[in-house]
Write a protein that holds these residues in place. Structure first.
Motif, mmCIF file in Angstrom:
data_model
loop_
_atom_site.group_PDB
_atom_site.id
_atom_site.type_symbol
_atom_site.label_atom_id
_atom_site.label_comp_id
_atom_site.label_asym_id
_atom_site.label_seq_id
_atom_site.Cartn_x
_atom_site.Cartn_y
_atom_site.Cartn_z
ATOM 1 N N GLY A 1 8.626 12.818 9.942
ATOM 2 C CA GLY A 1 7.973 12.277 8.852
ATOM 3 C C GLY A 1 9.174 11.816 7.852
ATOM 4 O O GLY A 1 10.598 11.311 8.436
ATOM 5 N N GLN A 2 9.140 11.785 6.368
ATOM 6 C CA GLN A 2 10.428 11.407 5.407
ATOM 7 C C GLN A 2 10.572 12.488 4.707
ATOM 8 O O GLN A 2 9.338 12.881 4.169
ATOM 9 N N SER A 3 11.485 12.533 3.921
ATOM 10 C CA SER A 3 12.039 13.385 2.863
ATOM 11 C C SER A 3 13.076 12.920 2.178
ATOM 12 O O SER A 3 13.946 12.348 2.696
ATOM 13 N N ASN A 4 12.805 12.416 0.880
ATOM 14 C CA ASN A 4 13.846 11.976 0.049
ATOM 15 C C ASN A 4 14.133 10.602 0.592
ATOM 16 O O ASN A 4 15.375 9.909 0.516
ATOM 17 N N GLY A 5 13.282 9.823 1.103
ATOM 18 C CA GLY A 5 13.435 8.202 1.822
ATOM 19 C C GLY A 5 14.203 8.489 3.027
ATOM 20 O O GLY A 5 14.458 7.337 3.753
ATOM 21 N N LEU A 6 14.489 9.626 3.635
ATOM 22 C CA LEU A 6 15.221 9.749 5.049
ATOM 23 C C LEU A 6 14.152 10.208 6.152
ATOM 24 O O LEU A 6 13.345 11.150 5.814
ATOM 25 N N PRO A 7 14.306 9.620 7.238
ATOM 26 C CA PRO A 7 13.497 10.389 8.347
ATOM 27 C C PRO A 7 14.089 11.619 8.737
ATOM 28 O O PRO A 7 14.974 12.386 8.588
ATOM 29 N N VAL A 8 12.928 12.606 8.878
ATOM 30 C CA VAL A 8 12.873 13.931 9.100
ATOM 31 C C VAL A 8 12.025 14.476 10.334
ATOM 32 O O VAL A 8 11.052 14.009 10.642
ATOM 33 N N LEU A 9 12.614 15.789 10.880
ATOM 34 C CA LEU A 9 11.694 16.431 11.730
ATOM 35 C C LEU A 9 11.507 17.746 11.563
ATOM 36 O O LEU A 9 12.242 18.423 10.978
ATOM 37 N N TRP A 10 10.183 18.313 11.224
ATOM 38 C CA TRP A 10 9.824 19.695 11.157
ATOM 39 C C TRP A 10 9.605 20.305 12.769
ATOM 40 O O TRP A 10 8.847 19.835 13.410
ATOM 41 N N VAL A 11 10.577 21.140 13.049
ATOM 42 C CA VAL A 11 10.485 21.930 14.286
ATOM 43 C C VAL A 11 9.931 23.406 14.153
ATOM 44 O O VAL A 11 10.662 24.038 13.346
ATOM 45 N N PRO A 12 8.790 23.712 14.930
ATOM 46 C CA PRO A 12 8.185 25.256 14.730
ATOM 47 C C PRO A 12 9.080 25.972 15.176
ATOM 48 O O PRO A 12 10.261 25.695 15.986
ATOM 49 N N ASN A 13 9.173 27.198 14.423
ATOM 50 C CA ASN A 13 9.798 28.447 14.748
ATOM 51 C C ASN A 13 9.425 29.006 16.224
ATOM 52 O O ASN A 13 8.282 28.708 16.576
ATOM 53 N N PRO A 14 10.321 29.465 17.105
ATOM 54 C CA PRO A 14 10.048 29.839 18.499
ATOM 55 C C PRO A 14 9.188 30.996 18.250
ATOM 56 O O PRO A 14 9.342 31.732 17.307
#
Length: 203
Positions: A190-203
Motif C-alpha cells: 500500500g502507501q503511507s504519506n505518498g510512499l509505497p509501503v509493505l505491512w509484514v505480519p509478525n512471526p
C-alpha cells in the motif's frame, strides 16, 4: 485488447493471447483477477438510468470461462459493484453501492456460486470500507474512511479476516494510509504519506 473501438478483456496463456470479448450490451470489459479455475472482471453494461429516461453505462462484475463465457454475479444489498481480487478458493472481494448510490459497501463474492453480497460496516468507527485484496487464508486488505464524530477523518488501512465489514487498523494507524493488495504470506502492499509501503505480519 482494442477491437473496432471496443475494449475487450484478454488473458495470456503460455504466451498466447486469448481475446475474451465483452458481455452483451457492453463495449468495455477487463479482467481484474485470476486464480486456479476462476477468472473475474468488470464490464460497463448499457442499461436504463433510474434518474432519467435515458440509458447509461453501469459497471457490473462478471465471472468468465472459455466454456461458459461471461456470467454476471447475482448481487445482494448492492445495486452496482466491482470485483477487484480473487483467491484460489473462488472467494473474491470488491466494493459496491446501495440502491441510493450514496453508501459504499464492501462486497464478498463467491465465484463458484456466482453471488456477491454487500456487507454493511460492522464497526461504526470505520465507514466506506473498500477491499483491495484477499488471500487464500481469507485475510482481506481494506482501505476505509475513519469516522470521527460524524465527519470523515480520512483514509486508513485495515486488515480483516473473512469479512469486508470490520477489521483492525494496520500500524501505526496513520490517517492517509491505504492498502493496495495482499499475498498468501499475509504481506500487504500500500502507501503511507505518498510512499509505497509493505505491512509484514509478525512471526
Amino acid at each position: 485488447v482494442q477491437v473496432n473501438g471496443d475494449s475487450h478483456a484478454a488473458i495470456w496463456v503460455d504466451g498466447i493471447r486469448i481475446d475474451a470479448g465483452v458481455p452483451p450490451n457492453s463495449k468495455h470489459a477487463e479482467f481484474s483477477s485470476i486464480a486456479t479455475g476462476f477468472v473475474v472482471g468488470n464490464a460497463l453494461v448499457r442499461g436504463p438510468d433510474p434518474h432519467s429516461q435515458d440509458s447509461a453505462d453501469f459497471v457490473e462484475p462478471f465471472s468468465w470461462s472459455p466454456a461458459g463465457g461471461w456470467v454476471p454475479f447475482r448481487l445482494d444489498h448492492v445495486t452496482v459493484a466491482v470485483i477487484v481480487s480473487l483467491n484460489s478458493h473462488g472467494i473474491a472481494v470488491g466494493a459496491g453501492s446501495g440502491p441510493n448510490f450514496s453508501n459504499t459497501l464492501g462486497v464478498l463474492f463467491d465465484a463458484a456460486a456466482g453471488t456477491g453480497e454487500g456487507e454493511f460496516p460492522g464497526v461504526q468507527l470505520f465507514i466506506r470500507n473498500v477491499p483491495t485484496g484477499i488471500n487464500d487464508s481469507l485475510l482481506i486488505a481494506v482501505s476505509a474512511l475513519l469516522n470521527q464524530v460524524g465527519t470523515t477523518g480520512g483514509p486508513i488501512a485495515l486488515v480483516s479476516r473473512g469479512s469486508t465489514s470490520n477489521g483492525r487498523v494496520l500500524p501505526p494507524g496513520v490517517i492517509g494510509d491505504q492498502t493496495a493488495g495482499i499475498n498468501n504470506a499475509g504481506v500487504i502492499g500500500g502507501q503511507s504519506n505518498g510512499l509505497p509501503v509493505l505491512w509484514v505480519p509478525n512471526p
